[in-house]
Design an enzyme around this catalytic site. Structure first.
Site, short mmCIF file in Angstrom:
data_model
loop_
_atom_site.label_atom_id
_atom_site.label_comp_id
_atom_site.label_asym_id
_atom_site.label_seq_id
_atom_site.Cartn_x
_atom_site.Cartn_y
_atom_site.Cartn_z
N LYS A 40 0.84 -1.21 0.00
CA LYS A 40 0.00 0.00 0.00
C LYS A 40 0.88 1.26 0.00
O LYS A 40 2.08 1.17 0.29
CB LYS A 40 -0.92 -0.03 1.22
CG LYS A 40 -0.16 -0.02 2.54
CD LYS A 40 -1.04 -0.53 3.67
CE LYS A 40 -0.36 -0.34 5.01
NZ LYS A 40 -0.93 -1.20 6.05
N ARG B 153 -10.50 -0.30 15.18
CA ARG B 153 -10.43 0.52 13.98
C ARG B 153 -11.37 -0.17 13.00
O ARG B 153 -12.57 -0.06 13.13
CB ARG B 153 -8.98 0.62 13.50
CG ARG B 153 -8.70 1.79 12.60
CD ARG B 153 -7.24 1.88 12.21
NE ARG B 153 -6.73 0.65 11.59
CZ ARG B 153 -5.52 0.50 11.12
NH1 ARG B 153 -4.64 1.48 11.17
NH2 ARG B 153 -5.14 -0.65 10.57
N TYR C 278 16.57 29.64 8.71
CA TYR C 278 15.38 30.42 9.08
C TYR C 278 15.21 30.49 10.58
O TYR C 278 15.42 29.50 11.29
CB TYR C 278 14.13 29.75 8.51
CG TYR C 278 13.92 29.98 7.03
CD1 TYR C 278 13.76 31.26 6.52
CD2 TYR C 278 13.86 28.90 6.16
CE1 TYR C 278 13.55 31.47 5.15
CE2 TYR C 278 13.65 29.09 4.80
CZ TYR C 278 13.50 30.38 4.31
OH TYR C 278 13.30 30.56 2.98
N MET D 136 12.63 24.22 2.69
CA MET D 136 11.91 23.44 1.68
C MET D 136 12.88 22.65 0.79
O MET D 136 12.63 21.50 0.45
CB MET D 136 11.06 24.36 0.81
CG MET D 136 10.14 23.62 -0.14
SD MET D 136 9.21 24.71 -1.22
CE MET D 136 8.11 25.50 -0.07
#
Ligand SMILES: *Cc1c(COP(=O)(O)O)cnc(C)c1O
Length: 349
Positions: free
Chosen positions: A33, A125, A245, A293
């Site tokens: 998956k 679940r 940053y 990024m």
């Protein structure tokens, strides 16, 4: 210059052989998956060839996988409409049934269909309750078009070996099922640590990709994905100067920094902490400052590094994805499935 993920074909085959050594008599349902846990369906041929079944979450994934193989495929979500049932039958896949809504669709089938019944043994679940399971078993067994291939359940806490829920769930499963039906319970963590949970089919996922659910027990698994990126710049900064940053990291002494061309836009975790290891020229160096990024900054210490050298973010004996996950407060599963399509994927030996 770009980030790349090389996918080791021999490591895939090796990890599958580890599954076989832990569960020698069981059939193997390889979990592919989420594009094979981020490894790309195109690049996992040893799993496709070596498994008895392949399992995916959604019909769209069955469709993709069917273009590559005639092997049996298991649809984990099951179907939610008559159209989806038809599509699943047309694609010749086995269908998990975990809810009464699905039983209604399946019971109206005009064609033969293979199903796996999923029982909720405590994870709460997906899965049928004990009562629903008993009802549906007699109901569906009466329908000659429906073939119940297997009864399955899923552990909530298999990665915590001594968690009491493991025994509770297993006992519950044993009470509800018997050896007259084929059964499946074990994911990777259970394959590695709970022999009693190994029934007719095992369902390995993460271990096939060479990551272990356990910190200490790596079970000889070999990393499959090696994520690497080029060094874009090397520079010296001085005590008191900051990097990146927010200026969150400040050098306390003269420091050599390498800027690596990978960031959260490629799937490198933005929350990786200062000190997260990065392997450059065979030395473990430390991430400093915020992940951008497209770039990260690394304190390279005394390591000789030049622009154009290759940095390994994970997927080496010295630097496993599990380690990076720990430094990022997440799990290897998330890091592997998050590698973005900007990264160039390559098949490796
Ligand atoms: C994904 C999945 C697995 C595999 O789990 P791992 O921890 O990756 O081994 C097994 N069973 C089911 C139902 C799953 O959805």
């Amino acid at each position: 210059m770009y980030a790349s993920a090389s996918i080791s074909q021999s490591a895939l085959a090796h990890n599958l052989s580890i599954v076989n050594s832990f569960a020698p008599k069981a059939n193997v349902v390889s979990m592919v998956k989420a594009n094979a846990y981020g490894h790309q369906l195109e690049l996992i041929q040893p799993l496709i060839d070596g498994s008895d079944l392949l399992a995916v979450s959604e019909l769209s994934e069955v469709l993709k996988l069917r273009t590559k193989t005639d092997k049996p495929i298991l649809l984990l979500s099951g179907i939610y409409s008559e159209d989806e049932l038809q599509c699943a039958i047309d694609l010749n896949c086995s269908i998990v049934v975990h809810h009464a809504t699905q039983i209604a669709f399946i019971n109206h089938t005009q064609q033969a269909v293979n199903i796996w019944l999923k029982i909720d043994t405590g994870m709460h679940r997906l899965g049928l309750s004990s009562q629903e399971y008993a009802d549906c078993l007699s109901n569906l067994q009466a329908n000659p078009l429906i073939n119940i291939e297997c009864v399955m359940s899923h552990f909530a806490c298999a990665d915590e070996v001594n968690h009491p829920m493991n025994t509770t769930q297993l006992n519950h499963f044993n009470e509800l099922t018997s050896s007259t039906t084929k059964r499946s319970m074990a994911n990777s963590a259970a394959i590695l640590t709970q022999t009693q949970a190994i029934f007719d089919f095992v369902r390995p996922g993460i271990m096939l990709y060479g990551a272990s659910p356990f910190e200490k027990n790596k079970a000889g698994l070999k990393p499959v994905m090696q994520l690497s990126a080029p060094v874009m710049s090397v520079k010296i900064i001085h005590a008191g100067e900051s990097v990146g940053y927010g200026a969150t990291w400040v050098a306390d002494q003269k420091t050599s920094i390498a800027i690596i061309g990978i960031g959260y836009g490629d799937g490198y975790p933005r929350h990786a902490k200062n000190g997260t290891p990065v392997l450059i020229n065979n030395s473990l160096c430390a991430l400093v400052g915020r992940v951008s990024m497209d770039m990260i900054c690394v304190d390279i210490g005394d390591t000789q590094v030049s622009v154009g050298d290759n940095a390994i973010l994970w997927g080496d004996k010295k630097l496993r994805v599990e380690t990076v996950a720990k430094y990022s407060d997440t799990i290897s599963y998330e890091l592997l499935t998050n590698v973005s399509n900007r990264v160039k994927f390559i098949s490796a030996t």
